[in-house]
Design a protein around this motif. Structure first.
Motif: not given
Length: 397
Positions: A152-154, A159-160, A162-166, A388-392
């Motif tokens: 993805v570009d962003t 935001e990534i 949200k797209k990943y799970i939806s 820890k932050n889960v996205l990291e």
């Protein structure tokens, strides 16, 4: 074409080793594409195309192969007798008694064998016994969060996410518009539910099968049992016995549509026979079947973490410490990790953080203990417990 470097690294590591490379995973997770990438790599390092024998048993081109002897004879006729041969067989479980072919090809020292399958029965007890010590399994899943981010570009991680799970983590969906993804997932649903489960398990009632799938998907991260599902469906007017539910759940896990996490008694150091949880291989499939529910974000996050631990090579269990639950006990050859997953730790009185810490503090050993959260916080340490932050964490190697 998405490279899938972690899986490619595994294939390269085991190249020419006297082991059958067995790649398993749900349909369309990228097994065939991985083999295509690997075959290109072989040619780049000097392997001649004539040394590569590749068969996809779902391709009508190979419809003449009806049994294991047809398969063996076809491959044997194509072998280069004085050179190393690289043999790739996609969806080998389609052929009855395929294990006889795998065993026979294995003992030929001029063959490096790679096989794929979209059903866990590929490594049934019979085959595992026959090939004991002679194969390595590479468990493939749809795209990880890290792999998805690279498409993805962003750079906005939330935001990534949200797209990943939806939307979907199946590799091909990256090329599709949002309205096309639902059609694609519908086709995939038919492949998995109809071909891999109904036909193989000899199930005639698709509506009951779908009801059980929906129930499991609606309860990801909750303790489930065949008995509780049967009771719920019966109370809704759909009478079904426990053994039938067990049969259907087996079909879902064998096709890698669902993954089952059993419970582990941390203090007693024993595996428990009751109270398993189920997680779905792709959350896009969950949205497709249930509709785009906004809620249950905590269990969705839990699902993502569970799959990532599987990708990283852990056996993953639900932990029990006295009357407290630990979301995941992840075990590999290096030991264990204990992980709590919580969407947010923020409240006015720190009750959430205290609760999450309490479960981990009851474990009296020195293995790593971590709380993963969506909160944007710096890495911290609470009495020896990492927060820890889960996205990291998902982007860690």
């Amino acid at each position: 074409m998405i490279e899938r470097p972690e899986y490619l690294k595994e294939l390269k590591k085991f190249k020419d080793k006297e082991l059958i490379k067995v790649i398993t995973g749900i349909r369309r997770c990228g097994k065939s594409t991985l083999l295509e990438i690997y075959k290109k790599y072989l040619i780049e390092i000097g392997i001649e195309e004539s040394q590569i024998i590749s068969i996809n048993l779902e391709d009508l081109k190979y419809n003449f192969i009806k049994d294991y002897m047809d398969l063996y004879n076809y491959i044997n006729d194509m072998l280069k007798k004085d050179k190393k041969n690289y043999v790739f067989i996609d969806e080998i479980q389609i052929i009855p008694n395929f294990q006889k072919v795998a065993d026979s090809l294995y003992i030929n020292k001029n063959i490096d064998l790679y096989i794929t399958g979209s059903n866990a029965n590929l490594l049934s007890s019979e085959l595992a016994t026959l090939l004991s010590g002679r194969y390595i399994e590479i468990k493939m899943l749809p795209l990880s969060f890290k792999e998805y981010k690279e498409t993805v570009d962003t750079e906005d991680l939330e935001e990534i996410y949200k797209k990943y799970i939806s939307l979907s983590s199946f590799p091909y969906t990256i090329q599709l518009e949002e309205d096309e993804i639902s059609k694609y997932l519908g086709s995939l649903y038919n492949d998995v539910i109809i071909k891999d489960i109904m036909i193989r398990k000899n199930i005639s009632d698709e509506s009951v099968l779908k009801s059980i799938a929906n129930f499991a998907l609606d309860n990801i991260g909750n303790l489930l049992s065949a008995n509780s599902i049967a009771n719920t469906l019966t109370s809704d007017g759909r009478s079904i016995n426990v053994r039938t539910v067990e049969k259907y759940l087996e079909g879902f896990t064998e096709s890698f549509f669902l993954y089952k996490a059993s419970r582990y008694d941390i203090k007693g150091k024993q595996y428990l026979k009751t109270g398993e949880k189920y997680y779905v291989s792709d959350l896009g499939l969950r949205y497709f079947m249930l509709g785009r529910k906004i809620g249950d974000r905590g269990h969705i996050l839990e699902n993502i973490v569970y799959l990532e631990l599987i990708r990283r090579g852990y056996e993953v269990y639900i932990g029990k410490a006295d009357d407290f639950e630990v979301d995941f006990v992840a075990i590999n050859s290096n030991g264990k990790k204990y992980i709590q997953v919580c969407e947010t730790l923020k409240d006015n009185e720190n009750k959430i953080l205290t609760r999450e810490l309490n479960s981990l503090q009851r474990i009296n050993d020195n293995y790593e203990k971590t709380i993963l959260t969506m909160d944007k916080i710096p890495l911290s340490n609470e009495e020896g417990i990492i927060v820890k932050n889960v996205l990291e964490w998902l982007l860690d190697k």
